[in-house]
Design a protein around this motif. Structure first.
Motif, PDB file in Angstrom:
ATOM      1  N   HIS A 166       0.856  -1.194   0.000  1.00  0.00           N
ATOM      2  CA  HIS A 166       0.000   0.000   0.000  1.00  0.00           C
ATOM      3  C   HIS A 166       0.889   1.239   0.000  1.00  0.00           C
ATOM      4  O   HIS A 166       1.813   1.339   0.800  1.00  0.00           O
ATOM      5  N   LEU A 167       0.596   2.177  -0.870  1.00  0.00           N
ATOM      6  CA  LEU A 167       1.406   3.402  -0.950  1.00  0.00           C
ATOM      7  C   LEU A 167       0.772   4.558  -0.178  1.00  0.00           C
ATOM      8  O   LEU A 167       1.264   5.686  -0.237  1.00  0.00           O
ATOM      9  N   GLY A 168      -0.316   4.240   0.518  1.00  0.00           N
ATOM     10  CA  GLY A 168      -0.963   5.263   1.337  1.00  0.00           C
ATOM     11  C   GLY A 168      -1.453   4.653   2.634  1.00  0.00           C
ATOM     12  O   GLY A 168      -0.990   3.579   3.037  1.00  0.00           O
ATOM     13  N   SER A 207       0.216  16.125  -0.320  1.00  0.00           N
ATOM     14  CA  SER A 207      -0.738  15.165   0.237  1.00  0.00           C
ATOM     15  C   SER A 207      -1.817  14.902  -0.806  1.00  0.00           C
ATOM     16  O   SER A 207      -2.241  15.812  -1.522  1.00  0.00           O
ATOM     17  N   LEU A 208      -2.210  13.638  -0.902  1.00  0.00           N
ATOM     18  CA  LEU A 208      -3.219  13.222  -1.879  1.00  0.00           C
ATOM     19  C   LEU A 208      -4.325  12.499  -1.112  1.00  0.00           C
ATOM     20  O   LEU A 208      -4.040  11.600  -0.319  1.00  0.00           O
ATOM     21  N   HIS A 221      -8.373   7.387   1.520  1.00  0.00           N
ATOM     22  CA  HIS A 221      -7.037   6.940   1.122  1.00  0.00           C
ATOM     23  C   HIS A 221      -6.150   8.182   1.101  1.00  0.00           C
ATOM     24  O   HIS A 221      -6.414   9.122   0.350  1.00  0.00           O
ATOM     25  N   LEU A 222      -5.141   8.176   1.959  1.00  0.00           N
ATOM     26  CA  LEU A 222      -4.241   9.333   2.092  1.00  0.00           C
ATOM     27  C   LEU A 222      -2.837   8.930   1.679  1.00  0.00           C
ATOM     28  O   LEU A 222      -2.298   7.933   2.162  1.00  0.00           O
ATOM     29  N   GLU A 223      -2.251   9.703   0.777  1.00  0.00           N
ATOM     30  CA  GLU A 223      -0.842   9.490   0.420  1.00  0.00           C
ATOM     31  C   GLU A 223      -0.061  10.752   0.722  1.00  0.00           C
ATOM     32  O   GLU A 223      -0.621  11.855   0.760  1.00  0.00           O
ATOM     33  N   LEU A 224       1.237  10.576   0.918  1.00  0.00           N
ATOM     34  CA  LEU A 224       2.123  11.715   1.120  1.00  0.00           C
ATOM     35  C   LEU A 224       3.373  11.473   0.278  1.00  0.00           C
ATOM     36  O   LEU A 224       3.963  10.391   0.339  1.00  0.00           O
ATOM     37  N   GLY A 240       2.117  -0.562  -4.788  1.00  0.00           N
ATOM     38  CA  GLY A 240       3.297  -0.790  -5.600  1.00  0.00           C
ATOM     39  C   GLY A 240       4.497  -1.063  -4.724  1.00  0.00           C
ATOM     40  O   GLY A 240       4.543  -0.630  -3.565  1.00  0.00           O
ATOM     41  N   SER A 241       5.462  -1.795  -5.267  1.00  0.00           N
ATOM     42  CA  SER A 241       6.655  -2.121  -4.479  1.00  0.00           C
ATOM     43  C   SER A 241       7.658  -0.970  -4.513  1.00  0.00           C
ATOM     44  O   SER A 241       8.525  -0.885  -3.652  1.00  0.00           O
ATOM     45  N   ASP A 242       7.525  -0.072  -5.470  1.00  0.00           N
ATOM     46  CA  ASP A 242       8.459   1.047  -5.590  1.00  0.00           C
ATOM     47  C   ASP A 242       7.926   2.248  -4.805  1.00  0.00           C
ATOM     48  O   ASP A 242       6.940   2.877  -5.204  1.00  0.00           O
ATOM     49  N   GLN A 243       8.575   2.541  -3.667  1.00  0.00           N
ATOM     50  CA  GLN A 243       8.115   3.639  -2.810  1.00  0.00           C
ATOM     51  C   GLN A 243       8.859   4.943  -3.090  1.00  0.00           C
ATOM     52  O   GLN A 243       8.738   5.899  -2.326  1.00  0.00           O
ATOM     53  N   THR A 244       9.599   4.992  -4.203  1.00  0.00           N
ATOM     54  CA  THR A 244      10.371   6.193  -4.527  1.00  0.00           C
ATOM     55  C   THR A 244       9.447   7.406  -4.611  1.00  0.00           C
ATOM     56  O   THR A 244       8.470   7.394  -5.369  1.00  0.00           O
TER      57      THR A 244
END
Ligand SMILES: [Zn+2]
Length: 201
Positions: A74-76, A131-132, A168-171, A184-188
């Motif tokens: 999870h990316l968020g 922030s998304l 769903h919150l992303e930063l 995704g596995s890429d957290q860049t």
């Protein structure tokens, strides 16, 4: 020599770094704005001196992150204040002062998405974080609006009935990335929201 001098002079006036060129492309593709509009937005961004959680600023306790960052790629984070849609329509708050750079219903499992760029104080590791917020029922600000930490920016939703209500919150510490897939596995370019918020309250 003359060519070099001419190039140098032109460059002083309008040369852009590779980072700026990439940002211009990304802003066009992922915010839907040209570079001058992006610069206008960014020039409005207040310095975000403190961060806070996106739910439960209204005195209600028991808000929780039902799916933490990194779990199942999870990316968020998935925020709730009750399960089984009992929190449908609950207020969602801006996590810090910033400027809205994107606000639209993009469907595709995302529903209504709001993206806010926060200018960080000088000497921070990054100039901005973004922030998304996704899946709103109702979304209040529009692109270009300045918001303050704790402003109500929308209400908890289901992305049009796809999920049980949650936020769903992303930063991200790289702005104008693609909205992505949420997993995704890429957290860049991504940060763990709770960890960052706790370190900057
Ligand atoms: Zn999620």
């Amino acid at each position: 020599m003359r060519i070099v001098l001419t190039l140098m002079f032109t460059c002083l006036l309008q040369c852009r770094s590779a980072d700026e060129i990439r940002l211009e492309q990304n802003a066009r593709e992922h915010y839907g704005v040209d570079f001058s509009r992006l610069q206008t937005y960014l020039s409005r961004a207040p310095v975000a001196t403190a961060f806070d959680f996106p739910l439960c600023r209204d005195g209600v306790h028991g808000c929780y992150d039902a799916q933490p960052f990194g779990v199942s790629e999870h990316l968020g984070e998935d925020w709730n204040r009750a399960g089984n849609n009992k929190d449908l329509g609950s207020p969602v708050y801006a996590i810090a002062d910033g400027v809205v750079v994107f606000a639209a219903d993009i469907g595709n499992g995302w529903g209504k998405v709001l993206r806010i760029v926060h200018r960080l104080p000088e000497n921070s590791p990054y100039p901005y974080v973004e922030s998304l917020y996704a899946h709103f029922t109702q979304m209040l600000p529009q692109a270009g609006d300045v918001v303050r930490r704790g402003d109500k920016i929308g209400t908890l939703g289901t992305a049009g009935g796809i999920y049980e209500a949650h936020l769903h919150l992303e930063l991200r510490h790289v702005i104008a990335l693609p909205v992505g897939g949420g997993y995704g596995s890429d957290q860049t370019g991504y940060l763990e929201p709770k960890k960052f918020i706790r370190a900057h309250r």
